[in-house]
Design a protein around this motif. Structure first.
Motif, PDB file in Angstrom:
ATOM      1  N   ALA A   1      11.568  65.914  12.714  1.00  0.00           N
ATOM      2  CA  ALA A   1      12.518  66.341  12.177  1.00  0.00           C
ATOM      3  C   ALA A   1      12.324  67.194  11.055  1.00  0.00           C
ATOM      4  O   ALA A   1      12.819  68.529  10.980  1.00  0.00           O
ATOM      5  CB  ALA A   1      13.700  65.583  11.981  1.00  0.00           C
ATOM      6  N   ASP A   2      11.089  66.649  10.388  1.00  0.00           N
ATOM      7  CA  ASP A   2      10.986  67.493   9.203  1.00  0.00           C
ATOM      8  C   ASP A   2      10.224  68.601   9.118  1.00  0.00           C
ATOM      9  O   ASP A   2       9.798  69.283   7.766  1.00  0.00           O
ATOM     10  CB  ASP A   2      10.792  66.680   8.112  1.00  0.00           C
ATOM     11  CG  ASP A   2      11.610  65.328   7.372  1.00  0.00           C
ATOM     12  OD1 ASP A   2      12.476  65.180   7.513  1.00  0.00           O
ATOM     13  OD2 ASP A   2      11.330  63.932   6.966  1.00  0.00           O
TER      14      ASP A   2
ATOM     15  N   ILE B   1       9.398  55.534  14.619  1.00  0.00           N
ATOM     16  CA  ILE B   1       9.839  56.289  13.622  1.00  0.00           C
ATOM     17  C   ILE B   1       9.212  57.023  12.846  1.00  0.00           C
ATOM     18  O   ILE B   1       9.880  58.411  12.604  1.00  0.00           O
ATOM     19  CB  ILE B   1      11.225  55.141  12.857  1.00  0.00           C
ATOM     20  CG1 ILE B   1      11.701  54.512  13.674  1.00  0.00           C
ATOM     21  CG2 ILE B   1      11.622  56.051  10.895  1.00  0.00           C
ATOM     22  CD1 ILE B   1      12.410  52.922  12.542  1.00  0.00           C
ATOM     23  N   ILE B   2       8.062  56.721  12.373  1.00  0.00           N
ATOM     24  CA  ILE B   2       7.582  58.119  11.738  1.00  0.00           C
ATOM     25  C   ILE B   2       7.403  59.303  12.586  1.00  0.00           C
ATOM     26  O   ILE B   2       7.147  60.108  12.480  1.00  0.00           O
ATOM     27  CB  ILE B   2       6.068  57.775  11.814  1.00  0.00           C
ATOM     28  CG1 ILE B   2       6.081  56.602  10.314  1.00  0.00           C
ATOM     29  CG2 ILE B   2       4.788  58.452  11.399  1.00  0.00           C
ATOM     30  CD1 ILE B   2       4.489  56.089  10.537  1.00  0.00           C
ATOM     31  N   ALA B   3       7.274  59.153  14.065  1.00  0.00           N
ATOM     32  CA  ALA B   3       7.163  60.586  15.050  1.00  0.00           C
ATOM     33  C   ALA B   3       8.062  61.755  15.336  1.00  0.00           C
ATOM     34  O   ALA B   3       8.234  62.324  15.096  1.00  0.00           O
ATOM     35  CB  ALA B   3       6.609  59.986  16.598  1.00  0.00           C
TER      36      ALA B   3
ATOM     37  N   SER C   1      15.849  67.491  15.812  1.00  0.00           N
ATOM     38  CA  SER C   1      16.626  65.752  15.912  1.00  0.00           C
ATOM     39  C   SER C   1      16.871  65.508  16.366  1.00  0.00           C
ATOM     40  O   SER C   1      18.154  65.853  17.201  1.00  0.00           O
ATOM     41  CB  SER C   1      17.218  65.691  14.525  1.00  0.00           C
ATOM     42  OG  SER C   1      18.007  64.896  13.096  1.00  0.00           O
ATOM     43  N   ALA C   2      16.697  63.245  16.378  1.00  0.00           N
ATOM     44  CA  ALA C   2      17.232  62.890  17.509  1.00  0.00           C
ATOM     45  C   ALA C   2      17.797  61.916  16.841  1.00  0.00           C
ATOM     46  O   ALA C   2      17.137  60.993  17.522  1.00  0.00           O
ATOM     47  CB  ALA C   2      16.459  63.211  18.162  1.00  0.00           C
TER      48      ALA C   2
ATOM     49  N   LEU D   1       8.507  74.981  17.035  1.00  0.00           N
ATOM     50  CA  LEU D   1       9.524  74.005  16.676  1.00  0.00           C
ATOM     51  C   LEU D   1      10.183  74.590  14.698  1.00  0.00           C
ATOM     52  O   LEU D   1      11.474  73.845  14.450  1.00  0.00           O
ATOM     53  CB  LEU D   1       9.207  72.330  16.103  1.00  0.00           C
ATOM     54  CG  LEU D   1       8.022  71.864  17.929  1.00  0.00           C
ATOM     55  CD1 LEU D   1       7.459  70.798  17.128  1.00  0.00           C
ATOM     56  CD2 LEU D   1       9.243  71.692  18.572  1.00  0.00           C
ATOM     57  N   SER D   2       9.844  75.336  14.807  1.00  0.00           N
ATOM     58  CA  SER D   2      10.623  75.623  13.212  1.00  0.00           C
ATOM     59  C   SER D   2      11.953  76.268  13.376  1.00  0.00           C
ATOM     60  O   SER D   2      12.454  76.340  12.728  1.00  0.00           O
ATOM     61  CB  SER D   2       9.746  76.803  13.202  1.00  0.00           C
ATOM     62  OG  SER D   2       9.151  77.801  13.359  1.00  0.00           O
ATOM     63  N   ASP D   3      11.917  77.111  14.608  1.00  0.00           N
ATOM     64  CA  ASP D   3      12.988  77.410  14.878  1.00  0.00           C
ATOM     65  C   ASP D   3      14.176  77.075  15.144  1.00  0.00           C
ATOM     66  O   ASP D   3      15.660  76.651  14.623  1.00  0.00           O
ATOM     67  CB  ASP D   3      13.648  78.664  15.893  1.00  0.00           C
ATOM     68  CG  ASP D   3      12.014  79.069  16.546  1.00  0.00           C
ATOM     69  OD1 ASP D   3      11.334  78.864  16.287  1.00  0.00           O
ATOM     70  OD2 ASP D   3      12.529  77.783  17.952  1.00  0.00           O
TER      71      ASP D   3
END
Lengths: 150, 86
Positions: A141-142, A134-136, A90-91, A84-86
């Motif tokens: 995203a972060d 929202i937390i997930a 974010s949705a 996921l790092s590349d």
């Protein structure tokens, strides 16, 4: 077949098909988002089913799913962090759409149930569903920069 | 008409199970498998077996993916460690 069951069938069919398509195709980031979306599609459907069958005990299933769905997404966010790092997924639009749909369903079922202990349970389920969603998606995203490689 | 729910849930479970088998990468298989676990719980609910659905939810949505992802991670790490000394 009453209206609640019909709504549950539509929600399950549409949300399930969209999530299945997302989870089987595309880059890993999109797949994890679709996996997260499964919870926010199936949990309101379970609430509608419990109302449609007239069995308040079925709310337990939605409660458990609202609790465990985000946990499963966090497992993937943690263990797939290299993939996921590349492109951090974010949705924002999808997240808020899912949260809105969940809130609408919870509100409708709450109005149908009326005041009482069942109402409190429904509100707890709704809060867990929206908060977990929202937390997930925030975690997706972060990323997990702080714990990566641990 | 009342069977429409069962048909929808059954079709989705069948499609996701086929998709899980068709994936090549174990990590992606785990993602599809977790999706299928949640749908299977919905199918059990539609078939009026919420107790089975509860245990399926607990196992399918978080526990099975966690186990698969942990073993995938361990296997990858071992493969990397074996390659490095050469």
């Amino acid at each position: 077949m009453n209206g609640w069951n019909l709504a549950a069938a539509v929600l399950l069919g549409a949300g399930g098909t969209a999530a299945l398509w997302g989870v089987t195709t595309g880059p890993p980031a999109r797949r994890v988002i679709a996996q997260n979306m499964t919870t926010s599609a199936v949990c309101p459907a379970l609430l509608l089913l419990s109302q449609g069958y007239g069995r308040p005990a079925y709310v337990d299933l939605a409660l458990l799913l609202a609790l465990l769905g985000p946990v499963g997404t966090l497992v993937f966010a943690r263990l797939l962090s290299d993939d996921l790092s590349d492109g951090p997924p974010s949705a924002r639009v999808l997240t808020w759409t899912a949260a809105g749909a969940g809130a609408a369903v919870v509100l409708a079922v709450c109005v149908a149930v009326g005041p009482g202990r069942a109402l409190v349970k429904l509100l707890v389920t709704g809060a867990l569903l929206i908060g977990g969603n929202i937390i997930a998606s925030r975690a997706l995203a972060d990323g997990f920069q702080g714990v990566r490689g641990g | 008409m009342a069977d429409a729910l069962i048909v929808v849930a059954l079709l989705l479970v069948a499609a996701s199970a086929t998709a899980a088998v068709a994936q090549r990468d174990p990590a992606r298989q785990a993602l599809v498998l977790s999706f299928m676990g949640v749908l299977l719980a919905a199918l059990f609910t539609v078939l009026q077996a919420p107790d089975v659905g509860l245990s399926q939810l607990a196992v399918g949505s978080a526990l099975t993916p966690l186990l698969i992802m942990l073993s995938v991670r361990k296997v990858r790490r071992r493969g990397r460690a074996r390659k490095e000394p050469e």
